[in-house]
Design a protein around this motif. Structure first.
Motif, PDB file in Angstrom:
ATOM      1  N   ASP A  35       0.813  -1.215   0.000  1.00 25.77           N
ATOM      2  CA  ASP A  35       0.000   0.000   0.000  1.00 25.77           C
ATOM      3  C   ASP A  35       0.849   1.270   0.000  1.00 25.77           C
ATOM      4  O   ASP A  35       1.901   1.338   0.640  1.00 25.77           O
ATOM      5  CB  ASP A  35      -0.897   0.035   1.246  1.00 25.77           C
ATOM      6  N   ASP A  36       0.356   2.278  -0.725  1.00 26.95           N
ATOM      7  CA  ASP A  36       0.878   3.651  -0.663  1.00 26.95           C
ATOM      8  C   ASP A  36       2.300   3.789  -1.179  1.00 26.95           C
ATOM      9  O   ASP A  36       2.965   4.797  -0.899  1.00 26.95           O
ATOM     10  CB  ASP A  36       0.791   4.199   0.766  1.00 26.95           C
ATOM     11  N   GLU A  48       0.590  -5.649  -5.092  1.00 30.73           N
ATOM     12  CA  GLU A  48      -0.428  -6.300  -4.259  1.00 30.73           C
ATOM     13  C   GLU A  48      -1.119  -5.316  -3.334  1.00 30.73           C
ATOM     14  O   GLU A  48      -2.021  -5.682  -2.603  1.00 30.73           O
ATOM     15  CB  GLU A  48       0.180  -7.441  -3.448  1.00 30.73           C
ATOM     16  N   GLY A  49      -0.692  -4.052  -3.343  1.00 31.98           N
ATOM     17  CA  GLY A  49      -1.263  -3.048  -2.455  1.00 31.98           C
ATOM     18  C   GLY A  49      -2.233  -2.126  -3.168  1.00 31.98           C
ATOM     19  O   GLY A  49      -2.543  -2.284  -4.352  1.00 31.98           O
ATOM     20  N   ASN A  77      -7.441   1.613  -6.429  1.00 32.33           N
ATOM     21  CA  ASN A  77      -7.001   3.014  -6.542  1.00 32.33           C
ATOM     22  C   ASN A  77      -5.519   3.140  -6.896  1.00 32.33           C
ATOM     23  O   ASN A  77      -4.810   4.006  -6.381  1.00 32.33           O
ATOM     24  CB  ASN A  77      -7.287   3.779  -5.240  1.00 32.33           C
ATOM     25  N   ASN A  78      -5.069   2.275  -7.783  1.00 32.18           N
ATOM     26  CA  ASN A  78      -3.673   2.314  -8.198  1.00 32.18           C
ATOM     27  C   ASN A  78      -3.519   3.044  -9.527  1.00 32.18           C
ATOM     28  O   ASN A  78      -4.353   2.915 -10.425  1.00 32.18           O
ATOM     29  CB  ASN A  78      -3.111   0.893  -8.331  1.00 32.18           C
ATOM     30  N   LYS A  79      -2.437   3.802  -9.640  1.00 32.30           N
ATOM     31  CA  LYS A  79      -2.131   4.540 -10.865  1.00 32.30           C
ATOM     32  C   LYS A  79      -0.774   4.066 -11.359  1.00 32.30           C
ATOM     33  O   LYS A  79       0.248   4.270 -10.697  1.00 32.30           O
ATOM     34  CB  LYS A  79      -2.107   6.043 -10.600  1.00 32.30           C
ATOM     35  N   SER A 102      -9.783  -2.822  -8.347  1.00 37.87           N
ATOM     36  CA  SER A 102     -10.798  -1.817  -8.663  1.00 37.87           C
ATOM     37  C   SER A 102     -10.164  -0.434  -8.782  1.00 37.87           C
ATOM     38  O   SER A 102      -9.113  -0.159  -8.198  1.00 37.87           O
ATOM     39  CB  SER A 102     -11.891  -1.795  -7.592  1.00 37.87           C
ATOM     40  N   ASN A 103     -10.825   0.409  -9.571  1.00 39.09           N
ATOM     41  CA  ASN A 103     -10.392   1.804  -9.734  1.00 39.09           C
ATOM     42  C   ASN A 103      -8.923   1.909 -10.140  1.00 39.09           C
ATOM     43  O   ASN A 103      -8.191   2.787  -9.688  1.00 39.09           O
ATOM     44  CB  ASN A 103     -10.641   2.603  -8.450  1.00 39.09           C
ATOM     45  N   LEU A 104      -8.501   1.004 -10.999  1.00 42.89           N
ATOM     46  CA  LEU A 104      -7.147   1.036 -11.526  1.00 42.89           C
ATOM     47  C   LEU A 104      -7.072   2.001 -12.704  1.00 42.89           C
ATOM     48  O   LEU A 104      -7.950   2.011 -13.580  1.00 42.89           O
ATOM     49  CB  LEU A 104      -6.739  -0.365 -11.983  1.00 42.89           C
TER      50      LEU A 104
END
Length: 452
Positions: free
Chosen positions: A318-319, A338-339, A367-369, A408-410
């Motif tokens: 994450d992050d 994986e985050g 929510n990954n960019k 999701s939200n990739l």
């Protein structure tokens, strides 16, 4: 943030004050180095040269240290020192590790004091002695700085198989590891440090919830070996267990599979636990199992980093922020995501080999960019799929199969020309690509074609 600034101001004050009152000490032996390692407030300059550790402590003396429960080679437990050790090489025969016979995970050269600077030391392990785990060097104190430290690490058993036959508590063949440099103290900074790993163990690794760790211009290098060469053995530990592995391959069998490349060491840069605020700049991992396995959720930033010939290059939680980094997929995937809430700008180096590789990247989370590019716009000749909505294989092992994971939200932009496979667990995402979509089982993902 306020606490970090306050710590910086306090440590800077003590460093400047110490510099004004410190004594300049000239030394020319390991005994003197050990003596001043336990004192504080000095500038210690050691005469360049090669120093054999066995001339300072013999095997018999190591056995006495064991009896006294002094399970280390040398401890730097003083504070506010500057050690100027440019041109100093310490040769350590690994038989000394056997003579000391410490408990598992006991480390050898330990910097346990605070606010010290150690510059230019080189430690070289020789021989084939082993003991039960541990790292060559540990930084456990706070606020320490290492500059241009170089370690040549040997002393694991068996060496030559990587993690094919397990690690830790899960194994077919039990390892005695010897790792490189462990950081457990917060506010540690490492500049220009180099590890040459010829031992099964991690290179640089961070544990015990250490915070605010900074690496710049650091390098770690291991060795690799083809699985075909391992399978050709007619005696030895792998042969004795009929090449049985601890993870299953893509045919659901627990056996070494030909066609792959294995690193003989563990990860180049690795975190354990919730490590917060860790920053890598201009760092390189070559021929290690993972280049940067940073699965902490405490905030990781990589900038201008490189991987070469790894089993898997980058593995993030994450992050994480990955900015202007690059690596090849010569022997394994370039990245496992994986985050969630990650930002990635990653370039594929178009190096290729005849080894089996099953994916360029796997992506899960929310929510990954992610931006994937090719070096100088040059596309790989062999297609490797980008797997969206897929997990890493079990234990990251290249021979093992992938599973599907919620995504999701990739926001993915693929400029590599590589194909993309979109799994059924992907939702509400946007993908821009100049490669083909070989499969799309998502009902709510928008795909846009990038025109060349």
């Amino acid at each position: 943030m306020k606490l970090t600034i306050k710590y910086f101001l306090i440590t800077t004050f003590f460093f400047l004050w110490n510099a004004m009152i410190a004594k300049d000490i000239k030394i020319s032996s390991l005994g003197e180095l050990a003596n001043y390692a336990s004192k504080s407030g000095n500038v210690i300059s050691m005469a360049p040269g090669t120093y054999h550790f066995k001339d300072y402590i013999s095997e018999e003396a190591m056995k006495a240290k064991h009896d006294n429960k002094q399970f280390y080679f040398m401890k730097f437990n003083g504070n506010n020192n500057i050690f100027k050790l440019e041109g100093v090489e310490i040769i350590v025969d690994t038989k000394l590790r056997e003579a000391l016979d410490p408990p598992i995970h006991t480390n050898e050269f330990v910097l346990s004091g605070g606010n010290n600077t150690l510059e230019g030391l080189q430690i070289k392990y020789i021989g084939n002695g082993t003991s039960s785990g541990g790292a060559a060097f540990e930084v456990s104190g706070e606020g320490n700085v290492l500059r241009n430290l170089t370690l040549y690490v040997k002393g694991s058993s068996p060496y030559g198989y990587g993690d094919l036959f397990g690690k830790g508590r899960d194994y077919v063949i039990r390892h005695e590891k010897h790792s490189g440099l462990l950081v457990t103290g917060s506010n540690t900074k490492l500049y220009g440090c180099k590890l040459y790993m010829r031992s099964f163990g991690h290179g640089f690794f961070i544990q015990n919830n250490a915070e605010n760790i900074y690496f710049e211009d650091c390098y770690v290098e291991g060795e690799v070996r083809e699985t075909d060469e391992i399978l050709a053995e007619t005696s030895g530990p792998a042969y004795d267990v009929n090449f049985k592995t601890w993870t299953k391959n893509r045919e659901e069998k627990y056996v070494v599979t030909p066609g792959y490349m294995k690193s003989l060491v563990e990860d180049g840069f690795r975190t354990y636990g919730n490590i917060k605020n860790i920053h890598f700049k201009n760092c390189t991992a070559k021929n290690t199992r993972a280049g940067f396995e940073l699965r902490t959720n405490g905030g990781v930033r990589l900038e201008n980093c490189t991987t070469i010939g790894t089993e898997r290059a980058y593995w993030i939680g994450d992050d994480a922020v990955v900015k202007n980094c690059k690596g090849d997929a010569n022997y394994g995937p370039l990245m496992f995501v994986e985050g969630s809430n990650v930002e990635v700008d990653l370039t594929v180096i178009p190096a290729e080999s005849d080894r089996l590789v099953h994916a360029l990247v796997t992506i899960q989370g929310s929510n990954n960019k992610i931006l994937l590019k090719s070096e100088n716009g040059k596309k790989r000749e062999k297609n490797l799929p980008i797997l969206v909505g897929y997990t890493h294989p079990e234990h990251g092992e290249a021979m093992s199969p992938y599973s599907e994971g919620e995504t999701s939200n990739l926001n993915l932009r693929n400029e590599t020309g590589m194909p993309i496979e979109i799994g059924a667990k992907v939702s509400h995402s946007t993908i821009e690509t100049n490669g083909e979509i070989i499969e799309n089982r998502s009902g709510s993902t928008e795909v846009k074609k990038i025109e060349n």
